[in-house]
Design a protein around this motif. Structure first.
Motif, PDB file in Angstrom:
ATOM      1  N   ILE A 266      55.765  74.209  35.774  1.00 34.34           N
ATOM      2  CA  ILE A 266      56.195  75.474  35.170  1.00 34.34           C
ATOM      3  C   ILE A 266      56.490  75.201  33.688  1.00 34.34           C
ATOM      4  O   ILE A 266      57.423  74.485  33.339  1.00 34.34           O
ATOM      5  CB  ILE A 266      57.398  76.098  35.932  1.00 34.34           C
ATOM      6  CG1 ILE A 266      57.896  77.392  35.278  1.00 34.34           C
ATOM      7  CG2 ILE A 266      58.532  75.114  36.126  1.00 34.34           C
ATOM      8  CD1 ILE A 266      58.864  78.192  36.163  1.00 34.34           C
ATOM      9  N   LYS A 267      55.620  75.719  32.829  1.00 34.82           N
ATOM     10  CA  LYS A 267      55.701  75.438  31.395  1.00 34.82           C
ATOM     11  C   LYS A 267      56.563  76.507  30.723  1.00 34.82           C
ATOM     12  O   LYS A 267      56.332  77.708  30.940  1.00 34.82           O
ATOM     13  CB  LYS A 267      54.301  75.458  30.773  1.00 34.82           C
ATOM     14  CG  LYS A 267      53.297  74.515  31.435  1.00 34.82           C
ATOM     15  CD  LYS A 267      53.683  73.056  31.287  1.00 34.82           C
ATOM     16  CE  LYS A 267      52.635  72.159  31.939  1.00 34.82           C
ATOM     17  NZ  LYS A 267      53.062  70.746  31.973  1.00 34.82           N
ATOM     18  N   ILE A 268      57.510  76.066  29.901  1.00 35.37           N
ATOM     19  CA  ILE A 268      58.453  77.006  29.284  1.00 35.37           C
ATOM     20  C   ILE A 268      58.161  77.127  27.790  1.00 35.37           C
ATOM     21  O   ILE A 268      58.164  76.124  27.074  1.00 35.37           O
ATOM     22  CB  ILE A 268      59.900  76.563  29.579  1.00 35.37           C
ATOM     23  CG1 ILE A 268      60.102  76.598  31.100  1.00 35.37           C
ATOM     24  CG2 ILE A 268      60.899  77.460  28.850  1.00 35.37           C
ATOM     25  CD1 ILE A 268      61.417  76.023  31.564  1.00 35.37           C
ATOM     26  N   LEU A 269      57.895  78.359  27.367  1.00 34.17           N
ATOM     27  CA  LEU A 269      57.465  78.592  25.983  1.00 34.17           C
ATOM     28  C   LEU A 269      58.338  79.651  25.314  1.00 34.17           C
ATOM     29  O   LEU A 269      58.075  80.857  25.437  1.00 34.17           O
ATOM     30  CB  LEU A 269      55.995  79.048  25.943  1.00 34.17           C
ATOM     31  CG  LEU A 269      54.969  78.012  26.428  1.00 34.17           C
ATOM     32  CD1 LEU A 269      54.631  78.244  27.891  1.00 34.17           C
ATOM     33  CD2 LEU A 269      53.721  78.068  25.579  1.00 34.17           C
ATOM     34  N   PRO A 270      59.378  79.235  24.581  1.00 34.14           N
ATOM     35  CA  PRO A 270      60.173  80.211  23.831  1.00 34.14           C
ATOM     36  C   PRO A 270      59.337  80.853  22.718  1.00 34.14           C
ATOM     37  O   PRO A 270      58.424  80.236  22.179  1.00 34.14           O
ATOM     38  CB  PRO A 270      61.313  79.373  23.227  1.00 34.14           C
ATOM     39  CG  PRO A 270      61.284  78.070  23.960  1.00 34.14           C
ATOM     40  CD  PRO A 270      59.870  77.870  24.409  1.00 34.14           C
TER      41      PRO A 270
END
Lengths: 450, 450
Positions: A266-270
Motif C-alpha cells: 500500500i503506497k502512500i502519496l501525500p
C-alpha cells in the motif's frame, strides 16, 4: 535524516489549468483549456517525458461551487484518460469514480475496458462522494450518511473484484477447429447477493492485463482509513506537517498489516503543491501573484458552505469563529474539514489568509522554493517515513508540470531517488505492486483437488 | 425505379471479427481481436478512408449467450470509441448505452465528454436493453416490462436534454480582469422531478460542440417506433424485404411529422450484411464457408431461449413449431422476435436454415454478390423510399469492411450517390442534421422580453 533505500513514486494530479483556483486568470492560461483534449494530451506527454508513475484525475458527479469563480465541472475521467492512453505508452492512468452514484457492473466493466485499451495502465481512485450537489443529481436530498457510504463502498469492491475475476486468465481457448471460443467452465457467474447489490455476472469483458485496475483511495477519515487498509494499493492524502504525515503513514501501514497485507503493498502519496522558481524570490512572487488573483467573496461563500455557516458569520480579516461543528457532525469530506480547521488554528490564519492557502491546494501542502529545495522537501518526507512518493499538484498547468519534470525530476534522478526510464509496462509495474492472482483459477483448482 | 436526388448515408457497424457468428473460425481471423484496441483502430481508419458517416458499436451490460460459441462480451463502447476518436478526424462515433441500467446524469455527462473529446462526433444509440442476463446484473430477476422500459427511456431523454442545455453556448465569459469565469446566470439547475428520476443539475460539463450527441434508436416495436418518432435523429432497423422496409420508412416519417418534426430530420438506415466476392460464385462460396462453421447445437440452444422453448422442442431439420408465443407475450426484443418468425415462415426455412440466416446477421438482411450488385441493391432501396442510407454489417472484419470501402464505395461515389470527401466536421454535419438550439438561451431571452 538517514537515506532510505529504493526509489520514490510520483503521480501527476491533473486539474484544468492548475490546482490554484486563480490559475486561469494568469496571462499565460487558456481559460477554455479545461474542456480541450489537446491541453490534456500535452500534459500527459510532459508527465511521460518525466517518467512519472501515473496521471490522476479527481471527480465528482455534480457541479461543485460557483462556475463564475473558476473553470467549473470536468470531462468524465474514464473518457478523458482513454483519450490520453492513445498519446502515451507507459504512464499509468488513474480515474476517480464514485461508489455511491454508480452501479458496480457498469463501473467494473468500464475500468476493465480502460485496462484493456491502455495495455494495463488503469487505476481507480475509489471515492464515496461527499456533497449535496452530487446527491441531488441522483434522486437524493443530501449526501448519504458517511458510515453508510463506506459500507456501500466495501460491498461495491467485493462485487467488482468478483466480476474482474469472473473469467480466468486462460478462459479463452480460441479452438477454431472444434468451434470453441472460450472454455465455458472458466467463465463463471458470481451470484452476489448483499445488502446493497444483487449481481449475477459474469462480467462481459475478459480478465484484463493487470488482472484488475490498481485500487487507489483518498479519504483519511476513520472510515476512509479502514477502507484503504482493506482495499487500497495506493493512497492519496493531504498532510500539512511532517509529524502528521509520519503518524498517518505509520497508522495506515499498521492497519494494512492487521488485514494480513504486506505493508509495502500500500503506497502512500501525500499531495504537494510545488510553487517553483529559479530563485526563492521568483517562487514567492508567483505565489503572491496567484493569491492576489483569488476573489475572496466567492471563496468565503464556499468556505461558509463547508462549515455549514452563513457567509456573514465569516470576517475576512478575523480568525475562524470558535463555535464550529465537530468532525462527527460533518457528513461530507470529514478529514479534509478537520485539516482545514487545524491549519487555520495552528497557524493563526485569518479567513483571508486561510482562503489563500486553500486556493492553492484545497488543504494540500504548498511548498514554495527552487527546484533543489522542492527535491529536498520530497526526499525528506520519503526518508523520514512520511511518504512512499508524492501526488504532484502543479498550481499552474502546463507550466507548473513542465518545470517540475524538467527541473525537479532530473535532481531526483541524479540522486538515485527516481527512475531514469520505465522498467515495466503496466501501472502496477511502476508502483512495484504485484498482479493480483486469478481467484477463479484458484477456486477451480481447489475444487479439482478436493 | 426513378433516381432520388441527394446522397445516401453509410454507417459501419463494428462487431469483433465480424457480424457472422462463425467469423472468428476463419483462418484469417484473430480470435483475440475483440479485446484488442489495435484491431478497432484499424477498422476506424478503413471506415474513415471510405468517408463513411459514422462507426457504431452495439452493447448490452451483460454477457449474452454462451462464451464457448463465439467471442463473448464487449469492451465498453464509450471507452472504445474515445480510443478511436484519437486515430480519426472526421468520422462519427455512435455508442450504444442503456436507459434501463444507467443514471441520466452519468450517461448524459459521458456523452457530452465524448462529444468534447472528439470535436463533435458523438452519437448515442439509445436502447432499453432486453434480456435477463443484463437485468440480473442490476438487482432484478428479469427484464422490466417493455412498456415500463420505454416510459423510463422517455423520461431519461427529458432529463438528458435538459442537462445538455443547462449551460448556454456562451456561458463561459473567461473575463480574467474581473475574475469571472462563467456567467452564473447562464448555468442553470434543471430541478427535474419525475416518475423515475429526480435530478437537480446543472451538468458539470459545458454545452458540447454538437449541442448534444446525435440521438440514434434501433427498436422497431410499437413502443420503439413511438420513442423514435419523438427523439431519434437516426434509426437503425432490421428489414428483410423491400416492401416491409418501405412500409417501416413511411410509417416512421409520418410518426415524426405527427410530432411536428421535419421528416427529413430522422434518417432511416436498415442493416445490410454484404457478403462480397469479385464474382457471384466467390461471394456464394464465402457465404457457404461461414454457414458451415456455425455450431448448430449452440445456436439451437440460443434460439430456443429466445422463443422461451425447451431446446428439444426444436428439430434442426424441421420447420419452427406452430405454437410459438405472440409478440405480445415477449418482454424482450419484440420486433426482432416477430421478424425472425416471419422470416422462417415466409421462406419455409428449417431450423438449421434459419440458424444459418441468423448466424450471418441476427435478423438483418444478408446480401450476397459482387461489388456492383451490392451497390445496385443499396441504390434500389434508397431510390424506392425504403432507406436514407445503410447500416453496413460486414460478416468478417477487417476484410469485409475493406472490400466494402475499396470496391463498393467507389461505385456509389462514381454514381454520385455518396460523398467523395467530408464537407463538415461533426457527426451532425455528415448526416445533414442541424445543431440543436440552445434552449436555455431561448428561455432566458423569453424571460427578458416578457
Amino acid at each position: 535524516m538517514s537515506k532510505r533505500p529504493g526509489q520514490l513514486h510520483l503521480n501527476a494530479f491533473l486539474m484544468g489549468v492548475g490546482h490554484h483556483e486563480a490559475a486561469w486568470r494568469l496571462p499565460e492560461s487558456d481559460p477554455y483549456a479545461s474542456w480541450d483534449v489537446e491541453h490534456y494530451r500535452n500534459l500527459a506527454r510532459i508527465a511521460e517525458r518525466g517518467r512519472l508513475d501515473s496521471l490522476f484525475l479527481a471527480d465528482s458527479p455534480g457541479l461543485m461551487g460557483d462556475p463564475g469563480r473558476r473553470p467549473g465541472g470536468r470531462l468524465e475521467p474514464t473518457v478523458l484518460l482513454t483519450a490520453l492512453a492513445g498519446v502515451t505508452e507507459r504512464i499509468g492512468l488513474i480515474a476517480t469514480a464514485s461508489t455511491s452514484y454508480n452501479e458496480p457492473y457498469n463501473l467494473a466493466r468500464r475500468f476493465a475496458s480502460l485496462d484493456h485499451v491502455s495495455g494495463g495502465r488503469a487505476g481507480w481512485n475509489i471515492v464515496t462522494t461527499a456533497g449535496a450537489d452530487a446527491a441531488r443529481n441522483f434522486g437524493l436530498d443530501d449526501t448519504p450518511l458517511h458510515k453508510e457510504r463506506y459500507e456501500r463502498a466495501d460491498e461495491f469492491l467485493e462485487v467488482s473484484t468478483k466480476l474482474w475475476d469472473s473469467w480466468t486468465d486462460d478462459a479463452i481457448v480460441a479452438d477454431k477447429a472444434a468451434g470453441v471460443h472460450a472454455d465455458s467452465a472458466k467463465v463463471r457467474r458470481i451470484e452476489h447477493a448483499g445488502r446493497f447489490f444483487r449481481v449475477a455476472g459474469p462480467l462481459n469483458v475478459p480478465r484484463s492485463p493487470q488482472g484488475h485496475p490498481l485500487l487507489v483511495q483518498a479519504g483519511s477519515s476513520h472510515n476512509g482509513k479502514a477502507f484503504a487498509a482493506r482495499w487500497a494499493e495506493a493512497v492519496f492524502t493531504a498532510q500539512q506537517t511532517l509529524a502528521e504525515a509520519q503518524a498517518f503513514y505509520a497508522d495506515l501501514k499498521k492497519r494494512a498489516a492487521a488485514h494480513g497485507r504486506d505493508p509495502d503493498g500500500i503506497k502512500i502519496l501525500p499531495g504537494i503543491v510545488p510553487v517553483i522558481g529559479d530563485t526563492e524570490a521568483e517562487a514567492e512572487e508567483l505565489d503572491r501573484e496567484l493569491d492576489r488573483l483569488i476573489s475572496p467573496e466567492f471563496a468565503k461563500r464556499q468556505l461558509a458552505q463547508q462549515f455549514r455557516l452563513d457567509p456573514d458569520a465569516l470576517d475576512l480579516d478575523a480568525p475562524l469563529p470558535e463555535n464550529l461543528p465537530s468532525e462527527d457532525e460533518i457528513e461530507g469530506a470529514k478529514s479534509r474539514y478537520t485539516l482545514i480547521v487545524d491549519l487555520a488554528r495552528r497557524e493563526k490564519l485569518t479567513v483571508r489568509q486561510l482562503i489563500g492557502r486553500l486556493g492553492g491546494g484545497r488543504g494540500h501542502r504548498t511548498f514554495t522554493g527552487t527546484p533543489v529545495q522542492v527535491a529536498d522537501a520530497i526526499e525528506e518526507w520519503f526518508d523520514d517515513g512520511a511518504a512512499d512518493g508524492f501526488n504532484i499538484m502543479p498550481p499552474v498547468l502546463p507550466s507548473g508540470l513542465e518545470v517540475f519534470v524538467d527541473k525537479v525530476v532530473p535532481i531526483l534522478q541524479e540522486r538515485g531517488r527516481f527512475r531514469t526510464d520505465y522498467t515495466g509496462t503496466t501501472l502496477r509495474d511502476h508502483y512495484g505492486l504485484p498482479r493480483p492472482a486469478d481467484s477463479l483459477t484458484t477456486a477451480l483448482a481447489v475444487r479439482q483437488s478436493a
